[in-house]
Design an enzyme around this catalytic site. Structure first.
Site, PDB file in Angstrom:
ATOM      1  N   ARG A   1     -74.067 -62.769 -35.808  1.00  0.00           N
ATOM      2  CA  ARG A   1     -73.603 -62.406 -37.143  1.00  0.00           C
ATOM      3  C   ARG A   1     -74.696 -62.775 -38.137  1.00  0.00           C
ATOM      4  O   ARG A   1     -74.756 -63.887 -38.626  1.00  0.00           O
ATOM      5  CB  ARG A   1     -72.281 -63.120 -37.444  1.00  0.00           C
ATOM      6  CG  ARG A   1     -71.127 -62.525 -36.652  1.00  0.00           C
ATOM      7  CD  ARG A   1     -69.946 -63.474 -36.564  1.00  0.00           C
ATOM      8  NE  ARG A   1     -68.762 -62.813 -36.015  1.00  0.00           N
ATOM      9  CZ  ARG A   1     -68.574 -62.529 -34.732  1.00  0.00           C
ATOM     10  NH1 ARG A   1     -69.520 -62.859 -33.859  1.00  0.00           N
ATOM     11  NH2 ARG A   1     -67.480 -61.928 -34.316  1.00  0.00           N
TER      12      ARG A   1
ATOM     13  N   ASN B   1     -69.315 -53.896 -44.924  1.00  0.00           N
ATOM     14  CA  ASN B   1     -68.297 -53.870 -43.872  1.00  0.00           C
ATOM     15  C   ASN B   1     -67.531 -55.192 -43.781  1.00  0.00           C
ATOM     16  O   ASN B   1     -66.737 -55.386 -42.881  1.00  0.00           O
ATOM     17  CB  ASN B   1     -68.952 -53.554 -42.518  1.00  0.00           C
ATOM     18  CG  ASN B   1     -67.953 -53.465 -41.383  1.00  0.00           C
ATOM     19  OD1 ASN B   1     -66.918 -52.802 -41.515  1.00  0.00           O
ATOM     20  ND2 ASN B   1     -68.232 -54.121 -40.272  1.00  0.00           N
TER      21      ASN B   1
ATOM     22  N   GLU C   1     -57.007 -56.109 -32.940  1.00  0.00           N
ATOM     23  CA  GLU C   1     -58.280 -55.485 -32.573  1.00  0.00           C
ATOM     24  C   GLU C   1     -58.549 -55.621 -31.078  1.00  0.00           C
ATOM     25  O   GLU C   1     -59.092 -54.701 -30.446  1.00  0.00           O
ATOM     26  CB  GLU C   1     -59.399 -56.110 -33.392  1.00  0.00           C
ATOM     27  CG  GLU C   1     -59.307 -55.759 -34.874  1.00  0.00           C
ATOM     28  CD  GLU C   1     -60.347 -56.452 -35.726  1.00  0.00           C
ATOM     29  OE1 GLU C   1     -60.613 -55.950 -36.839  1.00  0.00           O
ATOM     30  OE2 GLU C   1     -60.887 -57.491 -35.302  1.00  0.00           O
TER      31      GLU C   1
END
Length: 254
Positions: free
Chosen positions: A71, A124, A141
């Protein structure tokens, strides 16, 4: 001259294909913003809230089950600095307001693609409550990916809701509006047979909550978000798809 015309036409066709590949029955309409299309997702950015109005993506067996991805947060290079946030705006957010940098298009759904790093653009990302982000939202998810792993690809439209004040980023140096909740619409289209399940979860949802208890109709998502999720869906299908609960409940583990 003929060669130039042919090249322009090919580029236009590829652009249209890319956009269509991320959206089913066209991308959402109803809220203005800057639409950005990429190989693995399309989003519509809101320069006022500083977050995406919606994201649309197509998860397939080929896009999932890649290696763990980092990330590495970055501002979106395709968006003006005045219309999006930068990494420093999130400083102290977790400690102060209890939020994570939550992906609207999940990183794990495209971990097996070469363009996965684009998911770390802050266009995002939203400040999503940790209990929601790591709890029922993450489990939903995961359920989508589990369904895809059976061989069924799915289309997803996800985005924020702004129905009550949640918090503000403590170190942000520009105006923004943090969502009060989120919607996710999961859609399949098998030779024109369309099924969908929609979910809405608030920022104050508990970590232990079941995502199944937050299923709503697509019509409710549209009413509360101001969006038309599948604008080109034939009218005779709308009632059966958008007005009904449970289209994909069972495949999603509910």
């Amino acid at each position: 001259m003929k060669l130039k015309v042919l090249c322009f036409t090919a580029a236009s066709l590829w652009s249209s294909f890319s956009l269509a590949a991320n959206c089913v029955y066209n991308c959402p309409t109803g809220i203005s913003g800057q639409t950005i299309e990429r190989s693995i997702y399309t989003l519509n950015n809101n320069s006022s809230t500083k977050f995406a109005n919606w994201v649309a993506y197509h998860v397939t067996p080929a896009t999932i089950n890649g290696p763990s991805r980092s990330r590495n947060w970055r501002s979106d290079p395709s968006i003006s600095s005045s219309a999006t946030l930068e990494p420093s705006d999130y400083q102290d957010a977790h400690a102060t307001i209890g939020t994570d940098r939550g992906h609207q298009v999940p990183l794990a759904s495209f971990s097996n693609t070469s363009d996965w790093a684009m998911l770390n653009y802050l266009s995002n990302i939203t400040p999503q409550a940790s209990n929601l982000n790591q709890g029922p939202w993450a489990r939903l998810e995961s359920a989508v990916r589990s369904y895809v792993s059976t061989g069924q690809d799915v289309y997803v439209v996800s985005g924020p809701l702004y129905e009550w004040y949640f918090a503000s980023l403590p170190q942000a140096d520009e105006s923004h509006t943090i969502p009060s909740g989120y919607f996710k619409v999961v859609i399949t289209d098998v030779n024109g047979w369309v099924e969908a399940s929609a979910f809405i979860m608030e920022q104050d949802t508990s970590r232990s909550s079941s995502y199944c208890s937050f299923e709503v109709t697509v019509d409710e998502v549209e009413s509360r978000s101001g969006l038309n999720i599948m604008p080109s869906l034939e009218s005779y299908k709308e009632g059966a798809v958008e007005g009904q609960l449970g289209g994909l409940s069972s495949p999603l583990g509910c």
